[in-house]
Write an enzyme that holds these catalytic residues in place. Structure first.
Site, PDB file in Angstrom:
ATOM      1  N   LYS A 189       4.618   4.744  -1.617  1.00 26.03           N
ATOM      2  CA  LYS A 189       4.692   6.119  -2.140  1.00 26.03           C
ATOM      3  C   LYS A 189       6.073   6.713  -1.882  1.00 26.03           C
ATOM      4  O   LYS A 189       6.499   7.636  -2.581  1.00 26.03           O
ATOM      5  CB  LYS A 189       3.589   6.973  -1.520  1.00 26.03           C
ATOM      6  CG  LYS A 189       2.214   6.576  -2.075  1.00 26.03           C
ATOM      7  CD  LYS A 189       1.071   7.240  -1.358  1.00 26.03           C
ATOM      8  CE  LYS A 189      -0.247   6.702  -1.902  1.00 26.03           C
ATOM      9  NZ  LYS A 189      -1.379   6.964  -1.008  1.00 26.03           N
ATOM     10  N   GLY A 242       0.820  -1.197   0.000  1.00 29.70           N
ATOM     11  CA  GLY A 242       0.000   0.000   0.000  1.00 29.70           C
ATOM     12  C   GLY A 242       0.853   1.246   0.000  1.00 29.70           C
ATOM     13  O   GLY A 242       1.933   1.294  -0.588  1.00 29.70           O
ATOM     14  N   SER A 243       0.390   2.260   0.739  1.00 34.27           N
ATOM     15  CA  SER A 243       0.954   3.611   0.617  1.00 34.27           C
ATOM     16  C   SER A 243       2.421   3.722   1.002  1.00 34.27           C
ATOM     17  O   SER A 243       3.072   4.707   0.663  1.00 34.27           O
ATOM     18  CB  SER A 243       0.145   4.578   1.464  1.00 34.27           C
ATOM     19  OG  SER A 243      -1.196   4.539   1.058  1.00 34.27           O
ATOM     20  N   THR A 244       2.939   2.759   1.734  1.00 35.54           N
ATOM     21  CA  THR A 244       4.363   2.794   2.048  1.00 35.54           C
ATOM     22  C   THR A 244       5.182   2.932   0.759  1.00 35.54           C
ATOM     23  O   THR A 244       6.242   3.548   0.733  1.00 35.54           O
ATOM     24  CB  THR A 244       4.764   1.504   2.785  1.00 35.54           C
ATOM     25  OG1 THR A 244       3.801   1.238   3.780  1.00 35.54           O
ATOM     26  CG2 THR A 244       6.122   1.630   3.399  1.00 35.54           C
TER      27      THR A 244
END
Lengths: 579, 390
Positions: free
Chosen positions: A291, A287-289
């Site tokens: 980014k 997921g957003s990690t």
């Protein structure tokens, strides 16, 4: 008796030419074989007398080699100790005695069996008798690991068919604390998991010199990490959890926890699948990690300023696919805002700007497409779309469609924040400091020092103003990134099953450590107001780990004059953060 | 010396007794006795490793030894013509079975050589070996009598068929023995040295080809030539140690340890077991008995006036001597390791029967004949006859 060709045989003295030649050559062949057997005889004398009976040196050498073999035979199960970086014993071999039977030479099986059951009430008379009946066998285990008192009592039975064998048994003083890292052996001393398996031959060969194998692990930090990760899992009723502490510059693993774990002394007794090492073997869509990596890719490949804006007012439609934000901001965001609010739309737009080729090559450089080289055999193979379309580029920017292990994520974050040089995670201490330093200085550069600094500021911004505010520890300047990903169940994303993770680096000005915390399938609770996202689940656990690390490692809390995120505040319009 | 049979006794057995070479017979029985002792000493260790009863190999050795000895004695009664006929039958049967081997043969250790007959498995190539010696001798001697008969060509053709079958198993040891045996026969038949030289070159070229195209052959030869750089050869190191620890008196039968560490100690390394357990004197005695049988056999050929006898026995004796030499040589690290049986000693049913066949033929063909010629005068060495007391 008449010979069949007698009538054609020539008279003596009138031999045919062929026969005469043959007779001559018979002697020639005979001479060759006489020579051959002579050489054999000479060699027999050479080996047996000159190099054997009359050669004291050779005799001594032979004796020593055979003795060594005998000793080696007995000590085959002995292994070198495994210790942590401070010398704390993680695994050791102790000598134990075991009892076996040699039924062939047993004198009185019924009597012996009866006396044995007196010493070992748990052995059954019938079973023993049955074992002794098989007269063809020369070796039957009766009881492994007996005490000296029991051995003494057995000797008083006095049956020659009872014999002992000294063995080495492996003990793990730290129990389940390091179970996934150290691993375990079978009863014959063969490493089956963890370091015991991947360093099996070294542990065996070092047994003779008692040279222990030193790991990079710090048992104290391991304990802290395990406690906090377990607490987070329990609070949010997760099915499992993982944690990792790594040195940002060297890649040395200081602690690695995968829950549930098991008792390495009795690995077979554990329920469910606790052997599974979530840190090394498990691959997850983070997921957003991710980014962190897609943002770094953009800053590294395109010459853009941090003031670059992205329009996130509308969900992003590409073909049949729509990308939405978890908490829509409904306005035009700057790059730092996209990062701190963790906007999927903004990050996807950044991905489009970066381009498929650039993003893929950047991920490849970070090692997300290859099985990582670690000191364990149990490492997971990352998953990514084999047939990579444009849409995959967009989703890969926020960590969907690419599954990697916590080990890989932590290593990649360390690479980004440490100034930009590639980190190779390791679990076994390099034998000398010179070599270790060489490894760091020769590491390839992945991002520029400038990009690394920008990423550190962005990660700090997440903790000061964004989704990771619960990870802040005063005086330790934590930077980090949250990541909540839905798990794929039966081929589609399940909205109720998530993996919540937080990856932190501190102190963010010049990071020493990277900390990763992950909870598998957390469920919302009252305290979190119905949330089960990374900011609520993983970030507070990371904060507790970091503040405890500070005291164990003797790091003073430092008040900094200018926060690392300060230069970015000019691009951030509201102070209000979102989960 | 009390006589077993009267010189004038005309019964078949008495006639056999007075014409057969009793010294060779005695030598062979001495070798067989050594063999029983060494298999008894070596095989229990092997049996324990493969989980059969300790007496398994000893019993099987005995079971094959009896027909082997009976076959040898029975053949020694036969006429040369009968020997030749039996050889033809054995050759036909052997070739047929070798053709079957690729289809129904059992594979062990990477080669397909065996055919299982339920309770025993046999190796057809072992029987082809002596049969070929006899047939080739007959073909060549026929050509010498009747130059129109193309014996050499037939012999060469048969040879090529056999080695083709052997090489596809693959069995380089057997190919080597048959090739050397055939070359010895051609040599005895009087082929000029220059042709022999050419044949030798072809043989060396073949060896080089095998060396370069088969990894296990290459590694064995490399390890023989430079044990330091290639990590050496475990079996040969153990074998050398066995001789060293044997020393003067040996460890005593059954007391050695080399058999614990070499997998095929009851077959390919039985000489090393002997060295360790019997000591230098007895093992030298064994080598001398082999040498005696070979020399005595060749000596008899010198008295023979039949080219067939000379070629057949020359081939068979060369085979016997060569196998013994290669076996001892590889055990003593004089030659690269090649799994070759020590005649009449190593465990192995097919090998025992084949040797019984070969030496039976030699005994038969070297029986002394009543000559029409003047008795040979001059030096005629008297070999010690075996004691016939009791």
């Amino acid at each position: 008796m008449k010979h069949l060709k007698d009538n054609t045989a020539p008279i003596m003295g009138q031999r045919s030419g062929a026969l005469g030649l043959a007779h001559g050559r018979v002697y020639f062949l005979m001479a060759i074989f006489v020579l051959a057997f002579f050489v054999i005889t000479v060699r027999v004398y050479d080996l047996m007398l000159l190099q054997g009976a009359f050669n004291e040196e050779a005799k001594t050498k032979l004796y020593e080699r055979r003795m060594a073999e005998t000793v080696e035979d007995q000590d085959s199960a002995k292994r070198a100790d495994i210790i942590d970086r401070n010398g704390v014993l993680l695994a050791t071999s102790l000598k134990i005695t075991s009892l076996y039977a040699d039924p062939k030479i047993m004198v009185d099986p019924p009597e012996t069996a009866q006396l044995l059951t007196k010493i070992f009430p748990d052995l059954s008379y019938g079973d023993l008798l049955k074992k002794f009946e098989d007269k063809k066998k020369r070796f039957v285990w009766l009881k492994r690991n007996i005490t000296p008192a029991q051995q003494n009592a057995i000797m008083y039975i006095g049956d020659p068919g009872l014999a002992f064998r000294d063995e080495y048994k492996r003990f793990y003083p730290q129990g389940s604390l390091t179970s996934h890292l150290v691993g375990f052996t079978n009863i014959d001393g063969k490493g089956l998991a963890g370091i015991e398996r991947s360093y099996n031959s070294i542990l065996r060969s070092n047994a003779a010199t008692d040279e222990p194998l030193r790991l990079t692990v710090d048992t104290r930090l391991q304990h802290i990490l395990r406690r906090e990760v377990e607490a987070a899992q329990k609070d949010f009723s997760g099915i499992g959890s993982a944690g990792l502490i790594m040195e940002a510059k060297t890649g040395n693993i200081l602690a690695a926890v995968s829950l549930p774990d098991f008792d390495p002394q009795h690995p077979q007794n554990s329920e469910s699948a606790p052997m599974f090492n979530r840190v090394f073997q498990g691959v997850y869509e983070m997921g957003s990690t991710f980014k962190i990596f897609s943002t770094a890719a953009l800053l590294e490949t395109k010459n853009i300023g941090l003031g670059q804006t992205f329009d996130v007012r509308q969900p992003l439609k590409r073909g049949n696919f729509t990308i939405k934000d978890f908490h829509p901001e409904n306005r035009i965001l700057t790059l730092p805002e996209v990062f701190m609010y963790s906007s999927n739309i903004g990050t996807a737009l950044m991905g489009e700007m970066t381009g498929t080729a650039n993003l893929k090559s950047f991920y490849r450089k970070l090692g997300f497409f290859d099985k990582p080289v670690a000191d364990l055999d149990e490492v997971g193979q990352p998953l990514y779309p084999k047939n990579w379309r444009e849409l995959n580029t967009l989703t890969a920017t926020y960590g969907h469609g690419v599954a990697v292990s916590p080990l890989q994520v932590t290593g990649a974050v360390a690479t980004i924040v440490n100034g930009g040089t590639k980190v190779m995670p390791s679990l076994v201490q390099a034998p000398d400091i010179v070599q270790a330093k060489e490894k760091i200085s020769s590491a390839p550069r992945v991002v520029s020092a400038q990009t690394s600094e920008n990423m550190r500021r962005l990660m700090r911004l997440v903790v000061t103003n964004g989704t990771g505010r619960k990870a802040d520890v005063e005086g330790f300047e934590v930077g980090g990134k949250t990541g909540t990903a839905e798990k794929i169940v039966g081929g589609r994303y399940d909205h109720n099953k998530r993996v919540a993770s937080f990856v932190a680096a501190f102190p963010i000005e010049e990071p020493e450590y990277v900390v990763f915390v992950m909870v598998d399938e957390p469920k919302p609770n009252k305290k979190s107001y119905g949330y089960a996202t990374a900011g609520w689940v993983a970030a507070p656990a990371a904060a507790r780990v970091i503040s405890n690390m500070g005291s164990v490692l003797g790091m003073p809390a430092v008040e900094v004059a200018h926060d690392a995120a300060e230069p970015l505040l000019q691009y951030v319009s509201t102070k209000g953060g979102h989960e | 010396m009390p006589l077993l049979f009267s010189r004038t006794d005309k019964s078949r057995i008495a006639e056999w007794w007075w014409t057969v070479d009793r010294s060779i017979l005695a030598g062979l029985f001495a070798i067989i006795t050594f063999g029983v002792m060494l298999v008894t000493a070596a095989s229990p260790a092997v049996a324990n490793r493969i989980d059969v009863t300790e007496g398994h190999f000893i019993l099987k050795h005995m079971i094959f030894l009896v027909p082997s000895v009976v076959l040898m004695l029975a053949l020694s009664f036969c006429q040369p013509r009968t020997i030749w006929r039996i050889a033809t039958l054995v050759m036909a049967g052997g070739l047929f079975m070798m053709l079957l081997v690729p289809f129904i043969g059992a594979e062990t250790k990477g080669a397909q050589r065996w055919i299982s007959l339920g309770f025993v498995s046999i190796q057809p190539s072992e029987f082809i070996k002596p049969a070929f010696a006899i047939i080739a001798a007959w073909l060549i001697s026929r050509q010498k009598e009747n130059p129109a008969f193309k014996g050499y060509i037939y012999g060469m053709g048969l040879f090529l068929i056999i080695i083709t079958l052997l090489l596809q198993q693959p069995d380089f040891g057997m190919t080597f023995v048959i090739t050397c045996m055939f070359m010895a026969q051609i040599f005895l038949a009087g082929l000029p040295f220059r042709y022999l030289f050419v044949l030798l070159l072809i043989g060396l070229a073949g060896l080089a080809l095998v060396y370069s195209s088969f990894d296990h052959v290459k590694s064995r030869i490399d390890r023989f030539l430079s044990p330091e750089t290639t990590g050496g050869n475990y079996q040969v190191e153990r074998s050398i140690e066995a001789f060293q620890s044997g020393g003067l008196w040996g460890t005593g039968p059954g007391q050695g340890v080399v058999k614990m560490s070499i997998p095929d100690s009851h077959a390919d390394f039985i000489f090393a077991v002997g060295g360790e357990e019997l000591g230098v004197f007895f093992i030298t005695l064994l080598v001398l008995i082999y040498g005696f049988v070979v020399i005595r056999g060749f000596r008899n050929l010198h008295d023979s006036h039949d080219l067939f006898v000379i070629l057949a026995c020359g081939g068979l004796l060369s085979m016997f001597a060569l196998q013994a030499f290669v076996h001892m040589g590889s055990n003593l690290h004089l030659l690269p390791t090649k799994g070759m049986t020590l005649p009449f000693i190593s465990y192995g049913g097919s090998s025992l029967l084949s040797m019984g066949f070969a030496m039976g033929a030699v005994l038969s063909l070297t029986r002394r004949k009543a000559r029409r010629t003047i008795a040979k005068s001059g030096f005629s060495p008297k070999w010690p006859s075996p004691s016939m007391a009791n």
